[in-house]
Design a protein around this motif. Structure first.
Motif, PDB file in Angstrom:
ATOM      1  N   GLU A  72       0.645  -1.172  -0.032  1.00  0.00           N
ATOM      2  CA  GLU A  72      -0.045   0.015  -0.010  1.00  0.00           C
ATOM      3  C   GLU A  72       0.909   1.296  -0.130  1.00  0.00           C
ATOM      4  OE1 GLU A  72      -2.652  -0.037   3.319  1.00  0.00           O
ATOM      5  OE2 GLU A  72      -3.914  -1.646   2.572  1.00  0.00           O
ATOM      6  N   GLN A  73       0.377   2.320  -0.543  1.00  0.00           N
ATOM      7  CA  GLN A  73       1.061   3.619  -0.647  1.00  0.00           C
ATOM      8  C   GLN A  73       0.390   4.667  -0.333  1.00  0.00           C
ATOM      9  OE1 GLN A  73       2.773   4.523  -4.747  1.00  0.00           O
ATOM     10  NE2 GLN A  73       2.625   6.813  -4.400  1.00  0.00           N
ATOM     11  N   ILE A  74       0.798   5.734   0.540  1.00  0.00           N
ATOM     12  CA  ILE A  74       0.280   6.810   0.907  1.00  0.00           C
ATOM     13  C   ILE A  74       1.104   8.010   0.769  1.00  0.00           C
ATOM     14  CG2 ILE A  74      -0.703   7.983   3.092  1.00  0.00           C
ATOM     15  CD1 ILE A  74      -0.925   5.213   4.496  1.00  0.00           C
ATOM     16  N   ASN A  75       0.413   8.870   0.238  1.00  0.00           N
ATOM     17  CA  ASN A  75       1.146  10.158  -0.314  1.00  0.00           C
ATOM     18  C   ASN A  75       1.081  11.112   0.673  1.00  0.00           C
ATOM     19  OD1 ASN A  75       2.125   8.722  -2.569  1.00  0.00           O
ATOM     20  ND2 ASN A  75       0.349   9.484  -3.701  1.00  0.00           N
ATOM     21  N   ASN A  76       1.915  12.389   0.744  1.00  0.00           N
ATOM     22  CA  ASN A  76       1.673  13.483   1.467  1.00  0.00           C
ATOM     23  C   ASN A  76       1.680  13.436   2.948  1.00  0.00           C
ATOM     24  OD1 ASN A  76       1.444  14.886  -0.982  1.00  0.00           O
ATOM     25  ND2 ASN A  76      -0.656  14.138  -1.061  1.00  0.00           N
ATOM     26  N   VAL A  77       2.436  12.608   3.485  1.00  0.00           N
ATOM     27  CA  VAL A  77       2.714  12.234   4.850  1.00  0.00           C
ATOM     28  C   VAL A  77       4.019  12.680   5.651  1.00  0.00           C
ATOM     29  CG1 VAL A  77       1.290  10.201   4.709  1.00  0.00           C
ATOM     30  CG2 VAL A  77       3.756  10.026   4.450  1.00  0.00           C
ATOM     31  N   GLY A  78       4.216  12.776   6.929  1.00  0.00           N
ATOM     32  CA  GLY A  78       5.457  13.123   7.479  1.00  0.00           C
ATOM     33  C   GLY A  78       5.309  14.575   7.823  1.00  0.00           C
ATOM     34  N   PHE A  79       6.247  14.919   8.547  1.00  0.00           N
ATOM     35  CA  PHE A  79       6.296  16.408   9.233  1.00  0.00           C
ATOM     36  C   PHE A  79       5.973  17.356   8.358  1.00  0.00           C
ATOM     37  CE2 PHE A  79       8.182  20.185  10.860  1.00  0.00           C
ATOM     38  CZ  PHE A  79       7.756  20.176  12.055  1.00  0.00           C
ATOM     39  N   THR A  80       6.426  17.293   7.111  1.00  0.00           N
ATOM     40  CA  THR A  80       6.457  18.383   6.248  1.00  0.00           C
ATOM     41  C   THR A  80       5.043  18.040   5.179  1.00  0.00           C
ATOM     42  OG1 THR A  80       8.015  17.216   4.441  1.00  0.00           O
ATOM     43  CG2 THR A  80       8.797  18.765   6.202  1.00  0.00           C
ATOM     44  N   GLY A  81       4.855  16.940   5.233  1.00  0.00           N
ATOM     45  CA  GLY A  81       3.508  16.583   4.317  1.00  0.00           C
ATOM     46  C   GLY A  81       4.004  16.269   2.816  1.00  0.00           C
ATOM     47  N   GLU A  82       5.265  16.081   2.910  1.00  0.00           N
ATOM     48  CA  GLU A  82       6.037  16.015   1.151  1.00  0.00           C
ATOM     49  C   GLU A  82       6.585  14.536   1.048  1.00  0.00           C
ATOM     50  OE1 GLU A  82       8.951  18.926   0.871  1.00  0.00           O
ATOM     51  OE2 GLU A  82       7.459  20.644   0.809  1.00  0.00           O
ATOM     52  N   THR A  84       6.592  10.124   0.763  1.00  0.00           N
ATOM     53  CA  THR A  84       5.495   8.938   0.343  1.00  0.00           C
ATOM     54  C   THR A  84       5.838   7.811   1.286  1.00  0.00           C
ATOM     55  OG1 THR A  84       5.517   9.890  -1.814  1.00  0.00           O
ATOM     56  CG2 THR A  84       4.956   7.446  -1.329  1.00  0.00           C
ATOM     57  N   GLU A  85       4.800   6.979   1.720  1.00  0.00           N
ATOM     58  CA  GLU A  85       5.030   6.010   2.655  1.00  0.00           C
ATOM     59  C   GLU A  85       4.499   4.662   1.719  1.00  0.00           C
ATOM     60  OE1 GLU A  85       4.045   6.644   7.090  1.00  0.00           O
ATOM     61  OE2 GLU A  85       2.295   5.377   6.471  1.00  0.00           O
ATOM     62  N   ILE A  86       5.225   3.535   2.186  1.00  0.00           N
ATOM     63  CA  ILE A  86       5.036   2.486   1.307  1.00  0.00           C
ATOM     64  C   ILE A  86       4.919   1.242   2.502  1.00  0.00           C
ATOM     65  CG2 ILE A  86       5.621   0.611  -0.132  1.00  0.00           C
ATOM     66  CD1 ILE A  86       6.723   2.826  -2.002  1.00  0.00           C
ATOM     67  N   LYS A  87       3.928   0.466   2.654  1.00  0.00           N
ATOM     68  CA  LYS A  87       3.800  -0.464   3.578  1.00  0.00           C
ATOM     69  C   LYS A  87       3.800  -1.838   2.916  1.00  0.00           C
ATOM     70  CE  LYS A  87       1.324   2.482   6.985  1.00  0.00           C
ATOM     71  NZ  LYS A  87       0.085   2.347   7.820  1.00  0.00           N
ATOM     72  N   THR A  88       4.627  -2.660   3.300  1.00  0.00           N
ATOM     73  CA  THR A  88       4.386  -4.190   2.692  1.00  0.00           C
ATOM     74  C   THR A  88       4.079  -5.097   3.905  1.00  0.00           C
ATOM     75  OG1 THR A  88       6.458  -3.446   1.307  1.00  0.00           O
ATOM     76  CG2 THR A  88       5.859  -5.986   1.788  1.00  0.00           C
ATOM     77  N   TYR A  89       2.874  -5.462   3.519  1.00  0.00           N
ATOM     78  CA  TYR A  89       2.044  -6.568   4.444  1.00  0.00           C
ATOM     79  C   TYR A  89       2.411  -7.921   3.991  1.00  0.00           C
ATOM     80  CZ  TYR A  89      -0.970  -2.522   5.805  1.00  0.00           C
ATOM     81  OH  TYR A  89      -1.306  -1.240   6.226  1.00  0.00           O
ATOM     82  N   TYR A  90       2.572  -8.625   5.257  1.00  0.00           N
ATOM     83  CA  TYR A  90       2.630 -10.046   5.204  1.00  0.00           C
ATOM     84  C   TYR A  90       1.795 -10.834   6.477  1.00  0.00           C
ATOM     85  CZ  TYR A  90       6.234  -9.504   8.593  1.00  0.00           C
ATOM     86  OH  TYR A  90       7.156  -9.152   9.599  1.00  0.00           O
ATOM     87  N   THR A  91       1.529 -11.957   6.669  1.00  0.00           N
ATOM     88  CA  THR A  91       0.763 -12.580   7.609  1.00  0.00           C
ATOM     89  C   THR A  91       1.726 -13.527   8.396  1.00  0.00           C
ATOM     90  OG1 THR A  91      -1.259 -12.360   6.801  1.00  0.00           O
ATOM     91  CG2 THR A  91      -0.975 -13.884   8.326  1.00  0.00           C
ATOM     92  N   ASP A  92       2.097 -13.468   9.605  1.00  0.00           N
ATOM     93  CA  ASP A  92       3.105 -14.119  10.404  1.00  0.00           C
ATOM     94  C   ASP A  92       2.513 -15.480  10.714  1.00  0.00           C
ATOM     95  OD1 ASP A  92       5.339 -14.519  12.132  1.00  0.00           O
ATOM     96  OD2 ASP A  92       3.574 -14.594  13.720  1.00  0.00           O
ATOM     97  N   ASN A  93       3.444 -16.486  10.778  1.00  0.00           N
ATOM     98  CA  ASN A  93       2.910 -17.641  11.235  1.00  0.00           C
ATOM     99  C   ASN A  93       2.852 -17.767  12.655  1.00  0.00           C
ATOM    100  OD1 ASN A  93       2.847 -20.455  11.814  1.00  0.00           O
ATOM    101  ND2 ASN A  93       4.596 -21.086  10.587  1.00  0.00           N
ATOM    102  N   GLY A  94       1.454 -18.173  13.095  1.00  0.00           N
ATOM    103  CA  GLY A  94       1.505 -18.052  14.644  1.00  0.00           C
ATOM    104  C   GLY A  94       1.746 -18.962  15.419  1.00  0.00           C
ATOM    105  N   THR A  95       2.337 -20.270  14.853  1.00  0.00           N
ATOM    106  CA  THR A  95       2.862 -21.337  15.675  1.00  0.00           C
ATOM    107  C   THR A  95       4.352 -21.344  15.940  1.00  0.00           C
ATOM    108  OG1 THR A  95       3.313 -22.589  13.577  1.00  0.00           O
ATOM    109  CG2 THR A  95       1.059 -22.701  14.671  1.00  0.00           C
ATOM    110  N   THR A  96       5.014 -20.488  15.419  1.00  0.00           N
ATOM    111  CA  THR A  96       6.298 -20.324  15.685  1.00  0.00           C
ATOM    112  C   THR A  96       6.870 -18.920  16.273  1.00  0.00           C
ATOM    113  OG1 THR A  96       6.926 -19.981  13.484  1.00  0.00           O
ATOM    114  CG2 THR A  96       6.798 -22.314  14.337  1.00  0.00           C
TER     115      THR A  96
END
Length: 210
Positions: A72-82, A84-96
């Motif tokens: 996912e990408q979110i634009n215009n973030v941070g202290f100055t609003g200039e 870009t934020e990129i979040k890479t999602y994954y799902t953890d294995n809950g058994t280990t």
């Protein structure tokens, strides 16, 4: 200005069943390649390097990794609003208990940015790795590699990244202190090498910034 290479070494990996996989030096000096390596997840492997009268060994476990769910990408973030934020999602294995290493490679930098993460606070849940910069612009390539790593390698990378933080955050800058890895000089322990022998399953994405 020039990275030194180790040429003429004998390099092989031995698995827990004593199968030996030889790595032969390619036409690129210092690069060793194996054509028949058969990795098995959660199996221990031992590296052996013989060069210049010394023998170096290291043992590590090949760790699995979950697939990347989405980016996912979110634009215009941070202290100055200039930024870009990129979040890479994954799902953890809950058994280990698991440890992960992100390698972020935006096209505007020659050196990747690394981020080590453990699942202690999100066991079995979906989580993300975060990259933020004001240099990300539409049309750029943004490469993401997610690796499963051992606890020992996680600790090593956390220390290395922390020490290199004052040098633009890259672990390939000259650190202000020596960070010992898992490679041992069995011929002369005092003449130890820097670096770490690790094995990881990886998932990779090439994201186009929009």
């Amino acid at each position: 200005n020039q990275i030194p290479t180790v040429s003429g070494a004998t390099v092989f990996i031995t698995d827990a069943n004593n199968n030996v996989f030889n790595f032969v030096e390619s036409n690129v000096a210092g690069s060793y390649v194996c054509s028949n390596f058969t990795p098995v997840l959660n199996r221990n492997y031992t590296l052996t390097v013989n060069v210049n009268g010394s023998t170096y060994t290291a043992t590590e476990t090949l760790k699995p990794v979950p697939q990347i769910d989405r980016i996912e990408q979110i634009n215009n973030v941070g202290f100055t609003g200039e930024s870009t934020e990129i979040k890479t999602y994954y799902t953890d294995n809950g058994t280990t208990q698991d440890y992960y290493l992100f390698k972020f490679k935006p096209s505007f930098t020659a050196i990747p940015i690394y981020f080590a993460q453990e699942d202690i606070s999100f066991q079995g849940n979906q989580i993300f790795g975060l990259f933020r910069s004001d240099k990300l612009v539409a049309g750029q390539n943004f490469e993401v590699t997610l690796s499963g790593i051992s606890k020992q390698y996680y600790n090593y990378m956390r220390i290395l990244i922390s020490i290199a933080g004052s040098n633009s955050g890259s672990p390939f800058q000259s650190p202000s202190a020596t960070v010992r890895g898992n490679i041992i000089n069995t011929t002369n322990d005092a003449n130890y090498p820097l670096g770490y022998f690790s094995l990881s399953e990886q998932d990779y994405r090439n994201y186009i910034v929009n």
